[in-house]
Motif scaffolding. Structure first.
Motif, PDB file in Angstrom:
ATOM      1  N   TYR A 168       0.238   7.361  -1.844  1.00 45.78           N
ATOM      2  CA  TYR A 168      -0.464   8.544  -1.342  1.00 45.78           C
ATOM      3  C   TYR A 168       0.392   9.279  -0.312  1.00 45.78           C
ATOM      4  CZ  TYR A 168      -4.450   6.010  -3.374  1.00 45.78           C
ATOM      5  OH  TYR A 168      -5.290   5.330  -4.209  1.00 45.78           O
ATOM      6  N   ALA A 169       1.038   8.537   0.579  1.00 42.88           N
ATOM      7  CA  ALA A 169       1.869   9.160   1.612  1.00 42.88           C
ATOM      8  C   ALA A 169       3.050   9.908   0.992  1.00 42.88           C
ATOM      9  CB  ALA A 169       2.365   8.109   2.600  1.00 42.88           C
ATOM     10  N   PHE A 192       1.074  13.207  -1.330  1.00 43.32           N
ATOM     11  CA  PHE A 192       0.242  14.271  -0.767  1.00 43.32           C
ATOM     12  C   PHE A 192       0.766  14.739   0.587  1.00 43.32           C
ATOM     13  CE2 PHE A 192      -2.442  11.835  -3.608  1.00 43.32           C
ATOM     14  CZ  PHE A 192      -2.950  12.841  -4.405  1.00 43.32           C
ATOM     15  N   ASP A 232       0.731  16.043   4.409  1.00 47.41           N
ATOM     16  CA  ASP A 232      -0.075  15.629   5.559  1.00 47.41           C
ATOM     17  C   ASP A 232      -0.643  14.228   5.349  1.00 47.41           C
ATOM     18  OD1 ASP A 232      -1.203  15.836   8.091  1.00 47.41           O
ATOM     19  OD2 ASP A 232      -2.988  16.894   7.385  1.00 47.41           O
ATOM     20  N   SER A 233       0.203  13.334   4.816  1.00 51.04           N
ATOM     21  CA  SER A 233      -0.199  11.953   4.551  1.00 51.04           C
ATOM     22  C   SER A 233       0.859  11.011   5.106  1.00 51.04           C
ATOM     23  CB  SER A 233      -0.351  11.720   3.048  1.00 51.04           C
ATOM     24  OG  SER A 233      -1.313  12.593   2.496  1.00 51.04           O
ATOM     25  N   GLU A 234       0.408   9.847   5.565  1.00 49.43           N
ATOM     26  CA  GLU A 234       1.361   8.861   6.087  1.00 49.43           C
ATOM     27  C   GLU A 234       0.728   7.480   6.093  1.00 49.43           C
ATOM     28  OE1 GLU A 234       2.319   9.969  10.081  1.00 49.43           O
ATOM     29  OE2 GLU A 234       0.299   9.585  10.829  1.00 49.43           O
ATOM     30  N   PHE A 259      -3.916   4.497   6.894  1.00 52.33           N
ATOM     31  CA  PHE A 259      -3.134   5.575   6.312  1.00 52.33           C
ATOM     32  C   PHE A 259      -3.927   6.870   6.357  1.00 52.33           C
ATOM     33  CE2 PHE A 259      -5.313   3.430   2.856  1.00 52.33           C
ATOM     34  CZ  PHE A 259      -5.735   4.427   1.995  1.00 52.33           C
ATOM     35  N   THR A 260      -3.229   7.946   6.157  1.00 54.50           N
ATOM     36  CA  THR A 260      -3.839   9.268   6.125  1.00 54.50           C
ATOM     37  C   THR A 260      -3.524   9.891   4.779  1.00 54.50           C
ATOM     38  OG1 THR A 260      -3.493   9.495   8.490  1.00 54.50           O
ATOM     39  CG2 THR A 260      -3.930  11.518   7.278  1.00 54.50           C
ATOM     40  N   VAL A 261      -4.539  10.476   4.136  1.00 57.60           N
ATOM     41  CA  VAL A 261      -4.358  11.200   2.870  1.00 57.60           C
ATOM     42  C   VAL A 261      -4.786  12.640   3.112  1.00 57.60           C
ATOM     43  CG1 VAL A 261      -5.087  11.423   0.469  1.00 57.60           C
ATOM     44  CG2 VAL A 261      -4.816   9.162   1.460  1.00 57.60           C
ATOM     45  N   ALA A 262      -3.826  13.549   3.040  1.00 53.91           N
ATOM     46  CA  ALA A 262      -4.109  14.980   3.223  1.00 53.91           C
ATOM     47  C   ALA A 262      -4.954  15.213   4.485  1.00 53.91           C
ATOM     48  CB  ALA A 262      -4.772  15.561   1.979  1.00 53.91           C
ATOM     49  N   CYS A 288      -7.828   6.997   6.673  1.00 51.25           N
ATOM     50  CA  CYS A 288      -8.357   5.959   5.775  1.00 51.25           C
ATOM     51  C   CYS A 288      -7.857   4.596   6.222  1.00 51.25           C
ATOM     52  CB  CYS A 288      -7.865   6.195   4.344  1.00 51.25           C
ATOM     53  SG  CYS A 288      -8.330   7.769   3.619  1.00 51.25           S
TER      54      CYS A 288
END
Length: 159
Positions: free
Chosen positions: A22-23, A26, A28-30, A54-57, A61
């Motif tokens: 995902y990082a 997408f 703005d994901s990390e 983690f971050t998705v868009a 999360c």
């Protein structure tokens, strides 16, 4: 700053792999912190990845490696707004081409079973058009598609 609300997604041992995908895919994901189990637990052993932040868009999360007890389904999905066909194709192809599967009306599933709506902004605008005839044409065009065809949606808007 830690978010007050975080989406927790259940995985069967592959939370870190999914978060990394995902990082990479997408904007703005990390991937954030990875926590390893301090002792054995029903779905794993001491030292296994238990959770990964983690971050998705832009959405915070946490992936929980909870084992096979629960599976993802279409009741939850990420809806990603795209600006053009190129972005729509890139995201769709990344998900479907990495072991995922196509569905209808801009929906697809990734290899971990999470559902995604890859939704061009022109589609959203067309369905919300104040002219009911335009909204109907756009909606009916969308209903025939798997991956959204931006040119076909624009043509439906024009009539």
């Amino acid at each position: 700053m830690v978010s007050k609300n975080t989406v927790c997604l259940w995985f069967n041992g592959s939370a870190l792999e999914a978060a990394q995908f995902y990082a990479k895919t997408f904007p703005d994901s990390e991937v954030g912190q990875v926590f390893r189990a301090p002792s054995d637990y029903p779905a794993g052993k001491q030292g296994d990845v238990l959770t990964v932040g983690f971050t998705v868009a832009g959405i915070p999360c946490i992936g929980l490696n909870g084992g096979p007890a629960f599976q993802h389904n279409e009741a939850f999905s990420f809806q990603i707004a795209t600006d053009d066909q190129e972005e729509t194709d890139r995201l769709w192809n990344a998900i479907v081409g990495n072991g995922g599967q196509e569905s209808a009306c801009g929906w697809c599933k990734d290899r971990w079973g999470l559902s995604w709506q890859i939704t061009p902004r022109v589609l959203t605008a067309g369905i919300a058009d104040p002219d009911p005839a335009v909204a109907k044409r756009v909606f009916e065009a969308m209903m025939t598609m798997r991956k959204i065809d931006v040119a076909a949606i624009e043509a439906a808007r024009r009539g």
